[in-house]
Structures are given as C-alpha cells and as structure tokens.
Design a protein around this motif. Structure first.
Motif, PDB file in Angstrom:
ATOM      1  N   ARG A 121       0.840  -1.210   0.000  1.00 44.08           N
ATOM      2  CA  ARG A 121       0.000   0.000   0.000  1.00 44.08           C
ATOM      3  C   ARG A 121       0.871   1.255   0.000  1.00 44.08           C
ATOM      4  O   ARG A 121       0.602   2.217  -0.738  1.00 44.08           O
ATOM      5  CB  ARG A 121      -0.928  -0.018   1.218  1.00 44.08           C
ATOM      6  CG  ARG A 121      -1.929   1.151   1.247  1.00 44.08           C
ATOM      7  CD  ARG A 121      -2.894   1.025   2.406  1.00 44.08           C
ATOM      8  NE  ARG A 121      -3.841  -0.073   2.184  1.00 44.08           N
ATOM      9  CZ  ARG A 121      -3.830  -1.220   2.824  1.00 44.08           C
ATOM     10  NH1 ARG A 121      -2.897  -1.470   3.736  1.00 44.08           N
ATOM     11  NH2 ARG A 121      -4.732  -2.139   2.573  1.00 44.08           N
ATOM     12  N   VAL A 122       1.935   1.233   0.815  1.00 48.47           N
ATOM     13  CA  VAL A 122       2.837   2.386   0.854  1.00 48.47           C
ATOM     14  C   VAL A 122       3.559   2.537  -0.484  1.00 48.47           C
ATOM     15  O   VAL A 122       3.677   3.652  -1.020  1.00 48.47           O
ATOM     16  CB  VAL A 122       3.847   2.222   2.013  1.00 48.47           C
ATOM     17  CG1 VAL A 122       4.902   3.330   1.962  1.00 48.47           C
ATOM     18  CG2 VAL A 122       3.127   2.236   3.354  1.00 48.47           C
ATOM     19  N   MET A 123       4.031   1.442  -1.040  1.00 46.46           N
ATOM     20  CA  MET A 123       4.713   1.501  -2.334  1.00 46.46           C
ATOM     21  C   MET A 123       3.787   2.064  -3.410  1.00 46.46           C
ATOM     22  O   MET A 123       4.183   2.937  -4.197  1.00 46.46           O
ATOM     23  CB  MET A 123       5.195   0.109  -2.744  1.00 46.46           C
ATOM     24  CG  MET A 123       6.323  -0.442  -1.887  1.00 46.46           C
ATOM     25  SD  MET A 123       6.740  -2.174  -2.276  1.00 46.46           S
ATOM     26  CE  MET A 123       7.378  -2.012  -3.946  1.00 46.46           C
ATOM     27  N   ASN A 124       2.555   1.594  -3.448  1.00 49.42           N
ATOM     28  CA  ASN A 124       1.618   2.025  -4.492  1.00 49.42           C
ATOM     29  C   ASN A 124       1.226   3.484  -4.329  1.00 49.42           C
ATOM     30  O   ASN A 124       1.030   4.205  -5.319  1.00 49.42           O
ATOM     31  CB  ASN A 124       0.365   1.148  -4.461  1.00 49.42           C
ATOM     32  CG  ASN A 124       0.667  -0.288  -4.849  1.00 49.42           C
ATOM     33  OD1 ASN A 124       1.669  -0.570  -5.498  1.00 49.42           O
ATOM     34  ND2 ASN A 124      -0.198  -1.203  -4.435  1.00 49.42           N
ATOM     35  N   ASP A 125       1.123   3.931  -3.090  1.00 46.20           N
ATOM     36  CA  ASP A 125       0.725   5.325  -2.848  1.00 46.20           C
ATOM     37  C   ASP A 125       1.833   6.308  -3.189  1.00 46.20           C
ATOM     38  O   ASP A 125       1.567   7.407  -3.691  1.00 46.20           O
ATOM     39  CB  ASP A 125       0.316   5.506  -1.377  1.00 46.20           C
ATOM     40  CG  ASP A 125      -1.017   4.859  -1.043  1.00 46.20           C
ATOM     41  OD1 ASP A 125      -1.760   4.508  -1.991  1.00 46.20           O
ATOM     42  OD2 ASP A 125      -1.309   4.695   0.159  1.00 46.20           O
ATOM     43  N   LEU A 126       3.080   5.921  -2.920  1.00 43.94           N
ATOM     44  CA  LEU A 126       4.175   6.890  -2.963  1.00 43.94           C
ATOM     45  C   LEU A 126       5.071   6.794  -4.192  1.00 43.94           C
ATOM     46  O   LEU A 126       5.792   7.751  -4.490  1.00 43.94           O
ATOM     47  CB  LEU A 126       5.046   6.732  -1.709  1.00 43.94           C
ATOM     48  CG  LEU A 126       4.335   6.944  -0.364  1.00 43.94           C
ATOM     49  CD1 LEU A 126       5.318   6.738   0.783  1.00 43.94           C
ATOM     50  CD2 LEU A 126       3.714   8.336  -0.291  1.00 43.94           C
ATOM     51  N   PHE A 127       5.019   5.671  -4.909  1.00 46.76           N
ATOM     52  CA  PHE A 127       5.983   5.452  -5.982  1.00 46.76           C
ATOM     53  C   PHE A 127       5.317   4.856  -7.221  1.00 46.76           C
ATOM     54  O   PHE A 127       4.256   4.243  -7.136  1.00 46.76           O
ATOM     55  CB  PHE A 127       7.089   4.487  -5.520  1.00 46.76           C
ATOM     56  CG  PHE A 127       7.881   4.964  -4.352  1.00 46.76           C
ATOM     57  CD1 PHE A 127       9.006   5.754  -4.537  1.00 46.76           C
ATOM     58  CD2 PHE A 127       7.507   4.630  -3.053  1.00 46.76           C
ATOM     59  CE1 PHE A 127       9.745   6.200  -3.448  1.00 46.76           C
ATOM     60  CE2 PHE A 127       8.237   5.069  -1.965  1.00 46.76           C
ATOM     61  CZ  PHE A 127       9.362   5.861  -2.158  1.00 46.76           C
ATOM     62  N   VAL A 128       5.985   5.036  -8.353  1.00 49.98           N
ATOM     63  CA  VAL A 128       5.742   4.196  -9.523  1.00 49.98           C
ATOM     64  C   VAL A 128       6.743   3.050  -9.417  1.00 49.98           C
ATOM     65  O   VAL A 128       7.961   3.269  -9.420  1.00 49.98           O
ATOM     66  CB  VAL A 128       5.934   4.974 -10.837  1.00 49.98           C
ATOM     67  CG1 VAL A 128       5.872   4.023 -12.033  1.00 49.98           C
ATOM     68  CG2 VAL A 128       4.876   6.057 -10.965  1.00 49.98           C
ATOM     69  N   ASN A 129       6.256   1.834  -9.281  1.00 48.08           N
ATOM     70  CA  ASN A 129       7.089   0.680  -8.958  1.00 48.08           C
ATOM     71  C   ASN A 129       7.413  -0.111 -10.223  1.00 48.08           C
ATOM     72  O   ASN A 129       6.508  -0.602 -10.900  1.00 48.08           O
ATOM     73  CB  ASN A 129       6.363  -0.206  -7.950  1.00 48.08           C
ATOM     74  CG  ASN A 129       6.017   0.558  -6.685  1.00 48.08           C
ATOM     75  OD1 ASN A 129       6.897   0.918  -5.913  1.00 48.08           O
ATOM     76  ND2 ASN A 129       4.725   0.839  -6.483  1.00 48.08           N
ATOM     77  N   ILE A 130       8.692  -0.213 -10.525  1.00 46.69           N
ATOM     78  CA  ILE A 130       9.138  -0.882 -11.749  1.00 46.69           C
ATOM     79  C   ILE A 130      10.012  -2.073 -11.363  1.00 46.69           C
ATOM     80  O   ILE A 130      10.964  -1.946 -10.593  1.00 46.69           O
ATOM     81  CB  ILE A 130       9.924   0.074 -12.660  1.00 46.69           C
ATOM     82  CG1 ILE A 130       9.055   1.283 -13.041  1.00 46.69           C
ATOM     83  CG2 ILE A 130      10.396  -0.656 -13.915  1.00 46.69           C
ATOM     84  CD1 ILE A 130       9.748   2.292 -13.936  1.00 46.69           C
ATOM     85  N   LYS A 131       9.679  -3.210 -11.920  1.00 48.66           N
ATOM     86  CA  LYS A 131      10.414  -4.449 -11.662  1.00 48.66           C
ATOM     87  C   LYS A 131      11.200  -4.830 -12.921  1.00 48.66           C
ATOM     88  O   LYS A 131      10.659  -4.837 -14.022  1.00 48.66           O
ATOM     89  CB  LYS A 131       9.441  -5.560 -11.280  1.00 48.66           C
ATOM     90  CG  LYS A 131      10.045  -6.914 -11.008  1.00 48.66           C
ATOM     91  CD  LYS A 131      11.041  -6.921  -9.871  1.00 48.66           C
ATOM     92  CE  LYS A 131      10.432  -6.990  -8.504  1.00 48.66           C
ATOM     93  NZ  LYS A 131      11.496  -7.233  -7.464  1.00 48.66           N
ATOM     94  N   VAL A 132      12.473  -5.161 -12.748  1.00 42.91           N
ATOM     95  CA  VAL A 132      13.358  -5.497 -13.870  1.00 42.91           C
ATOM     96  C   VAL A 132      14.028  -6.839 -13.601  1.00 42.91           C
ATOM     97  O   VAL A 132      14.558  -7.073 -12.506  1.00 42.91           O
ATOM     98  CB  VAL A 132      14.429  -4.404 -14.082  1.00 42.91           C
ATOM     99  CG1 VAL A 132      15.491  -4.874 -15.070  1.00 42.91           C
ATOM    100  CG2 VAL A 132      13.792  -3.116 -14.584  1.00 42.91           C
ATOM    101  N   ASP A 133      14.012  -7.703 -14.581  1.00 46.01           N
ATOM    102  CA  ASP A 133      14.820  -8.915 -14.593  1.00 46.01           C
ATOM    103  C   ASP A 133      16.182  -8.521 -15.156  1.00 46.01           C
ATOM    104  O   ASP A 133      16.303  -8.179 -16.332  1.00 46.01           O
ATOM    105  CB  ASP A 133      14.154  -9.980 -15.472  1.00 46.01           C
ATOM    106  CG  ASP A 133      14.938 -11.284 -15.552  1.00 46.01           C
ATOM    107  OD1 ASP A 133      16.119 -11.308 -15.160  1.00 46.01           O
ATOM    108  OD2 ASP A 133      14.364 -12.277 -16.040  1.00 46.01           O
TER     109      ASP A 133
END
Length: 693
Positions: free
Chosen positions: A79-91
């Motif tokens: 919830r904190v990640m989604n509220d405060l950041f654009v979260n990008i996952k990289v392999d």
C-alpha cells in the motif's frame, strides 16, 4: 466504504502478468502495482510526478525471494509503495543494460553492489539514492524497508534541492568520458608476464581460487593465468589453475549427483555453495576445463566436463534447442534443500555396505557438514580412487540421483539469452572437438541455429526469448559472445556460413555500438531508446566483458580474412581502455587475455592434398592447449589458388610428400611443416612459447 484487499485489486493492476520473464512472473500476484521497464512505465512516472522505485533481480536470486516474501507480498508494504511510488520491476538477465546503469549508480554512492538492487529514481528515471536488500523489520544493520520508503518519499517531496544535486552528480559520473590519463599503449610481452606473476599472489595456495571467502570461480582471471603461463613458460600460474579447478571439481560447489556447478562458495574451502546453477558459470568452467585437460589429460577434469555436459543436455535444453538460463537455489522455500542429504537417507537408498563407502568418500556424517545436513563433496581426498571403486561410486550416484528426482525441484528459468548461449555454444563446440563428441557438437549447432534465426529482427540480434517471443534489445555482449560462438564453430567444422555470420554481426556492432573517439563498444546500441545513458567499460563481471571478448574475436577475424581493419579495431579497444587497465588490473583480465591474442595471434593451417584425410592431425590438437587459435583445413587446390589471405604467414604453403601437412603460425611466423600427429603437438608447444625475463 472499505477498500478491496490489495491482493484482489492486484489481479487487474499488476501488469507483470503480460510478461514472459520467469522472474517478473514470480511477482505477477504481488499486491504491488508493478510495471515492467519500458516507455509506458517511464511515461507514468512523468505523468504522476512520483519518484520511481526500481527493483532489479533475477529468478535464481535467493535474497530477491526473501525480500519478495517479506515486503512485496505484504499488503501494508504494498500500500505504501503504491501510494508513494511508480514501482518498476526489472529482470537483470532480460535487461542487463538497465541493470548496468543503476548498479553503477549504486557503486557511485559508495555502496557494495548485489541483488536485489533497490534504487530510487526521479520521475525522469535519474537515480538519486539506493541500496540492495532491505528487511521488512530493521536487522542485519539495515533499516526497515517501510521506514526507507516513507523517508525517501518525504525527501523527494520536501528536499528537492538535495534530490536534484544527488541526481545531477550521479548522472554526470555515469556519463561516459574519454580517458586521456592512461598510457594509450598495448602492454607488451614482458608486461603481461609480469602481471601474471603479480596476479598469482592473489591465489589461495591451499584451496585454489582467490584468497578468502566467499569464493567465486573467477574464470576470466584463471583463464588469463593459464594463457600467460603457457606463453611465457611460467609453471606457477599453470599450477594455480590446476589447483583451483581440482578443488572446484571436488568441492561442494559441484553437484556430484547431477553434474554442473553452483554460482559460488560461501566458504574458502569450496564446501558450501550458493546453490543456484547459472548457464554462464558452467559454460566458462567447461571451456577452461577443456583447455587444461588438453594439456594435462586429467581424468578428473574429463569426468567433470562430461558430467557437466550431461547435466546441460538433460536439464537445460529448451524445446526449441536453446539453452535455458538457470536453476534456482531454493525449493520449498529453503535454500539448498533439493541438494543436501542426511546419513540416514543415504543408507536408505544404498544399503549399509555401499552407504559406508559412499559416506567416507563424500564426507557424509551423522551430524552433517553444514547446518545439520550433508553437502556431498570430495575435498578431504582430492584424488580419484581406483577404476573399480569409481565404477561402483557411479552406480551409487545414479541411485541417489534417481531418488533425488522425486524431490520438489528448484525453480527453473527457461528463458534463452543470446549472450549466455554464445558462451555455452563456444564452450560446447570446443569440448566436442577435444573429447571427440559429435553429439555435443550437434547440440551446439542446434542452439546456434536457434539463436541466429529465432532471436533476430532482420540482421539484428534480440537479447531474450521465452514462450514464443523474442524481446529486449541486444547488448554488445550478445554480439560478442555469439561472434565467439560462430568463430568456435567455424574452427571446428570449417563451415564458412558461421564465419560469414560472425562478420555480419561484427558489422552491426561497429555500426550501432562503437564509441568513436573513445575506443571500445558501448553496452547498449545507439537506438536503444529507454536508457538515460549508455555505459561503456571493459570491466569483467560474472561474465566476460564484451570489449575483452571482441579483441580476441577481431584478431580471429583478421586471421580468417586478412583484413587489417579487424586488427586495427582490436588495437583500438586495448588502447582505449589502457588507462582503466593500468588502474585496476584484476577487473580487466579479459582485456589482458585479448592483449595476448593481439600480440600473438595463433593459427593452425592444415593443407590437404587431393584424397587426403586430415582427421589424425586434427585429433592431435586434443593433446595440446592453444586457446583462441584459428584452425583452418584447406585443400591443396584452394591453397594454390590463394584462398588464404596474402597477409597470412601460411599463404602459399603446400602439402609435403603427398600428406596432409600442418603449419603452426604465431604472429607472422610459421613452424616448419609437420605431417605426423605427435610432431604437430610438439610444434604447437614450441611455437606458443616465448621466454621473457
């Protein structure tokens, strides 16, 4: 109104469901609203003005799994990640160009690198702070991840000046710069021999490998020691390589039941591995073992090479014929559980008599040799037993392997990567030639055909393939390693199509990756549009750097074609990184190996009369190590027509006495003609050596 559980909402919001990377798919059900790296994610950050949380890992990464379970699967953290950041996952294996930029940024922050890589970026993807693994609760001397998230968001909101200063400083440091402080010189033979002697001091004289722990195979380093030892008649580097390979081959880092090597050992004795198996480690070790076996005929290295290829062909070949990337360290949520044994389990499978013999040889005890479990190893007695005992042990291992097959297997990352496949294809082709295994060669050719036809767009390579889709822009490393593979196949088979493929890929590299004015190749192409900077260096990592590899490739192309431009470009690379090399020799051993090929390009030309058969001469080359040598078999008719380039020292050479005749050429000089296999081995040994003081 109460929010729906984040797990429910993630079903629609987590875009990783569209991806093919096994690592990204591991996170598709996280309550985090992950984006994959790309234009859409970067546009979202700009649209919202939020900072980016960039999380980089790979499927076989143990601590990546730990952080995922602790934080990314946790509703509160998500919830904190989604509220405060654009979260990008990289392999990182799928986008090594992205990983390289932000790992370099972390190093510039004074932090030690590793994965998972956790970086915080501006909405324009500029790094300003970061770290690696953060625990959910504060421990290991690391702050709690939730605290980090909230504090970074506060700083980004309230202290933009500080953020801007950090981002600008890092971006400036990441930008490639022409290094004019170095000697702009190619190291000579005396300098390379001296470097080999100095680097030898870093080797553990008892257990092999580098001193201390953890221990990584460091194949590029030991490859240079092997090459320099052969050329400069230095016995100590050769002995260090043999010592290292023997301990690795008998250590717990090797899977004594299934074959194949783990990533590294956490201790100095090679006993306790970090259990993941990576394609590239096994490729590099297979190639070095093959070269050392040519010279020493070590039964142990022959056994380990064969068992490793058995593992490769049994477990790591995809349906299309490419080689898969890795096997995870974890199964059932526990690192190494698939691989360890208790004495009771051994006794149950083998019975008391065989179990007693096996336990003595493989260090199996009631109390275990690692946290109450047993990691199979033969460190305490490095020598193989007599043939009868070894045959008996083989049957025991087969029984244990069959029992192990019923266990829950570690995760399998079956994506095909062009660069890692290039390493394995080259190693497998050379091993097939040395050990006279046409089935291994067929597997190498099949993988090469897959990458060169299914992982391309026009004349351009693509980096990654899985689930019917080739994607991700190719890096210079993809081209360098696939060129190496093509040249290895050309030397083994004489197939001119492989040579032409190597030339075409080199042309792409020169057009899209060459750093004019610097010397060397950028990691990313000039038309890779989603990067803030293009990195360039010659530093070896877990895999060889493209620039060092290309020096050797270019010199082989020069020998095949006689075209000076290839040699000139090889010289340009070594000169371009000479300053970096002088400041950090250890990290540039791949470039040093390339320098050896630049100084002493090796070529063996076998001229065959009409109706002649050169197989005996070619088989003799299995008995002597001359790495990177171009081997050309040419008919007398073609030789008389000037097929060999005029610049070749073997130009105009002919058969002697109506027999297939070999000429061993190092640099501009060739040996006397030889027609007998034993004489060819001696000619290679004599030609490759240079005495320096």
């Amino acid at each position: 109104m109460t929010d729906a559980p984040l797990q429910e909402r993630a079903a629609a919001g987590n875009r990783l469901r569209r991806e093919t990377s096994p690592y990204l798919l591991q996170h598709r059900d996280n309550p985090v609203n992950w984006w994959a790296w790309g234009p859409e994610a970067l546009a979202e950050a700009k649209r919202t003005g939020k900072p980016i949380l960039l999380s980089v890992g790979y499927a076989a990464c143990h601590w990546c799994h730990v952080m995922a379970h602790e934080s990314f699967e946790d509703d509160e953290t998500a919830r904190v990640m989604n509220d405060l950041f654009v979260n990008i996952k990289v392999d990182r294996e799928e986008r090594p160009d992205v990983d390289a930029i932000y790992m370099a940024a972390l190093h510039e922050l004074g932090e030690q690198g590793g994965w998972p890589l956790t970086m915080f970026l501006t909405s324009d993807a500029e790094p300003f702070w970061g770290g690696t693994y953060f625990p959910k609760e504060s421990r290991y001397g690391r702050p709690a991840f939730l605290h980090v998230l909230k504090e970074i968001a506060r700083v980004y909101r309230d202290e933009q000046g500080k953020v801007r200063q950090n981002a600008d400083t890092l971006k400036d440091r990441l930008a490639p710069k022409l290094d004019e402080s170095g000697p702009d010189a190619i190291p000579g033979d005396a300098a390379l021999a001296d470097l080999a002697r100095r680097l030898l001091q870093l080797v553990d004289p008892t257990h092999g490998g580098m001193r201390g722990a953890p221990k990584f195979p460091q194949v590029q380093f030991f490859n240079f020691l092997w090459r320099a030892g052969l050329r400069y008649r230095l016995p100590n580097p050769l002995e260090a390589v043999e010592l290292t390979l023997t301990h690795i081959a008998q250590g717990g880092i090797y899977d004594h039941l299934g074959g194949g090597f783990a990533r590294y050992s956490v201790d100095e004795r090679w006993l306790v591995p970090h259990f993941e198996k990576m394609l590239y480690d096994n490729a590099l070790l297979l190639e070095l073992m093959t070269e050392v076996w040519r010279e020493t005929k070590s039964p142990l290295l022959a056994m380990r090479a064969s068992e490793t290829v058995d593992w490769l062909l049994r477990e790591m070949v995809t349906e299309e014929g490419g080689f898969a990337s890795s096997l995870d360290a974890d199964s059932e949520g526990e690192e190494g559980k698939f691989y360890v044994w208790s004495l009771a389990q051994i006794e149950e499978v083998l019975g008391p008599d065989d179990a007693k013999i096996f336990a003595e040889i493989y260090d199996v005890t009631p109390e275990g040799n690692f946290e109450g479990h047993n990691i199979l190893n033969r460190i305490n007695n490095l020598q193989l037993r007599d043939a009868t005992t070894e045959a008996r042990l083989t049957l025991m291992r087969e029984k244990l392997l069959a029992r192990r097959a019923a266990r829950v297997r570690p995760g399998f990352d079956d994506k095909v990567l062009a660069d890692w496949n290039g390493l394995m294809i080259a190693a497998l082709a050379k091993a097939a030639d040395a050990f006279d295994r046409p089935d291994w060669l067929a597997a190498a050719e099949r993988a090469f055909a897959f990458v060169s036809t299914r992982m391309t767009s026009g004349v351009r390579l693509l980096h990654s393939y899985r689930a019917g889709e080739a994607k991700a822009p190719a890096t210079a490393t993809d081209y360098a390693n696939m060129i190496k593979a093509a040249l290895a196949l050309a030397s083994v088979t004489g197939n001119v199509d492989d040579l032409n493929r190597a030339r075409a890929w080199t042309q792409v590299l020169d057009h899209h990756y060459w750093a004019e004015g610097h010397g060397g190749y950028f990691l990313a192409a000039d038309d890779t549009g989603d990067l803030i900077v293009r990195t360039i260096n010659a530093l070896d990592d877990a895999t060889p750097n493209a620039n060092g590899t290309m020096v050797s490739n270019l010199m082989q192309l020069y020998l095949w074609t006689g075209e000076e431009r290839y040699r000139d470009r090889a010289e340009g690379i070594v000169r371009g990184f000479s300053g970096d090399l002088s400041r950090n020799v250890f990290a540039h051993t791949g470039l040093l190996t390339g320098a050896l090929d630049l100084l002493a390009p090796a070529q063996i030309v076998i001229v065959v009369p009409e109706g002649g058969d050169a197989r005996e001469l070619r088989r003799a080359l299995a008995n002597v190590s001359l790495p990177s040598a171009v081997v050309q078999e040419i008919s007398e008719t073609l030789a008389s027509r000037g097929t060999l380039p005029e610049s070749s020292p073997a130009h105009g050479k002919t058969p002697i006495g109506g027999k297939p005749t070999a000429y061993v050429c190092i640099g501009p000089q060739c040996s006397m003609p030889v027609t007998e296999p034993a004489a060819l081995v001696e000619a290679v040994k004599e030609a490759r050596q240079l005495r320096v003081t």
